[in-house]
Design an enzyme around this catalytic site. Structure first.
Site, PDB file in Angstrom:
ATOM      1  N   ILE A 101       3.877   7.076  17.464  1.00 44.90           N
ATOM      2  CA  ILE A 101       3.685   8.472  17.092  1.00 44.90           C
ATOM      3  C   ILE A 101       3.357   8.583  15.608  1.00 44.90           C
ATOM      4  CG2 ILE A 101       6.187   8.781  16.755  1.00 44.90           C
ATOM      5  CD1 ILE A 101       5.789  11.722  17.612  1.00 44.90           C
ATOM      6  N   SER A 102       2.349   9.380  15.277  1.00 45.24           N
ATOM      7  CA  SER A 102       1.986   9.689  13.896  1.00 45.24           C
ATOM      8  C   SER A 102       1.724   8.398  13.120  1.00 45.24           C
ATOM      9  CB  SER A 102       3.096  10.543  13.269  1.00 45.24           C
ATOM     10  OG  SER A 102       2.664  11.158  12.085  1.00 45.24           O
ATOM     11  N   TRP A 103       2.464   8.123  12.046  1.00 45.39           N
ATOM     12  CA  TRP A 103       2.297   6.876  11.299  1.00 45.39           C
ATOM     13  C   TRP A 103       2.421   5.679  12.230  1.00 45.39           C
ATOM     14  CZ3 TRP A 103       5.019   2.438  10.455  1.00 45.39           C
ATOM     15  CH2 TRP A 103       4.735   1.685   9.313  1.00 45.39           C
ATOM     16  N   THR A 127      -1.596  11.164  16.413  1.00 47.29           N
ATOM     17  CA  THR A 127      -1.966  10.171  15.408  1.00 47.29           C
ATOM     18  C   THR A 127      -3.462  10.176  15.147  1.00 47.29           C
ATOM     19  OG1 THR A 127      -1.555   7.886  14.734  1.00 47.29           O
ATOM     20  CG2 THR A 127      -2.266   8.228  17.016  1.00 47.29           C
TER      21      THR A 127
END
Length: 282
Positions: A101-103, A127
């Site tokens: 998730i995301s980073w 992401t």
């Protein structure tokens, strides 16, 4: 976290706090290797690990995050993907489904590219392709870069909607999420930021043949939906599912829809349609 096994492990010269769910349970499904968002500790994603109750789940706190000790030297996506592979070795896991998730979605992409034989399917949540990302709301990005959101509960509450969108509703949803967070060390947070500087997966993605599910929220102020569409365009065997009304934390605000989409994708033989449809999820 009561159902998780948690231990401190010496992996590749680093000490990491590793959490495992159900790795010793017989299952017809591969375990999930999960990469978390920047500054986020294991507890933040524990509800997802517990919801995917029919399979194993493994994740670790990045150096200087949660209860993993501070990193001694900076790291990058290649060294941390290698470290993640060593974590799998430690627990006897040859092949996994990879999620981030995301980073952590960036690191999940890099892991799948660097370790294709250990990756069956890939799930990317909220992401981007890294350096080539379409930037989010400047107000949200400014607050996202400030680790004060982990330390100061009043600051987090005041700026929660700017950071994550209003989809979690009243304070009870926000409070539950905030109670699971613990502040990263300044060095740990800085090294996570540095690890992605100049990194992009874009040149490699057209050559990555892994089946990939891209989950995005259409009200994400941090990683706008266009980033998911860009990933979908680059990755040959990818499918995009958009959570309507979903902010950056739609894994929590749209938990049932998200888990259903993930299950359908990871286990297409158990889905009536045989695959995740390319549609917007309500």
């Amino acid at each position: 976290m009561a159902s998780a096994e948690v231990s401190m492990e010496k992996i590749g010269g680093r000490t990491l706090r590793v959490a495992r769910w159900r790795l010793d349970m017989p299952s017809d499904h591969l375990p999930v290797l999960f990469f978390n968002g920047i500054g986020a500790n294991i507890e933040a994603v524990a509800p997802l690990a517990e919801a995917l109750s029919d399979r194993g789940f493994i994740m670790f706190d990045m150096p200087g995050i949660g209860k993993s000790p501070d990193p001694v030297v900076p790291y990058n996506t290649a060294t941390m993907a290698w470290t993640a592979a060593k974590v799998l070795d430690r627990f006897g896991l040859e092949e996994v489904d990879v999620m981030g998730i995301s980073w952590g979605g960036g690191l999940a992409q890099h892991f799948a590219i660097q370790h294709p034989r250990r990756t069956r399917r890939l799930v990317l949540v909220a992401t981007s392709a890294g350096m080539l990302m379409i930037p989010g709301n400047p107000a949200a990005l400014t607050k996202m870069a400030n680790p004060r959101r982990y330390v100061d509960a009043d600051y987090m509450a005041q700026h929660f909607e700017t950071l994550y969108g209003g989809a979690l509703g009243d304070a009870s949803g926000k409070g539950g999420h905030m109670a699971r967070l613990s502040p990263p060390s300044p060095r740990g947070y800085m090294y996570q930021l540095i690890a992605m500087l100049g990194w992009t997966s874009a040149p490699a993605l057209p050559f990555m043949k892994k089946d990939t599910l891209i989950l995005m929220g259409d009200e994400d102020q941090i990683v706008p939906l266009l980033n998911g569409k860009f990933l979908n365009m680059l990755i040959p065997n990818s499918e995009l599912v958009v959570m309507e009304g979903g902010g950056h934390l739609f894994l929590l605000s749209h938990k049932d829809q998200s888990v259903a989409a993930i299950r359908s994708f990871l286990d297409p033989e158990e889905s009536p349609s045989g695959r995740v449809e390319r549609k917007r999820a309500a």
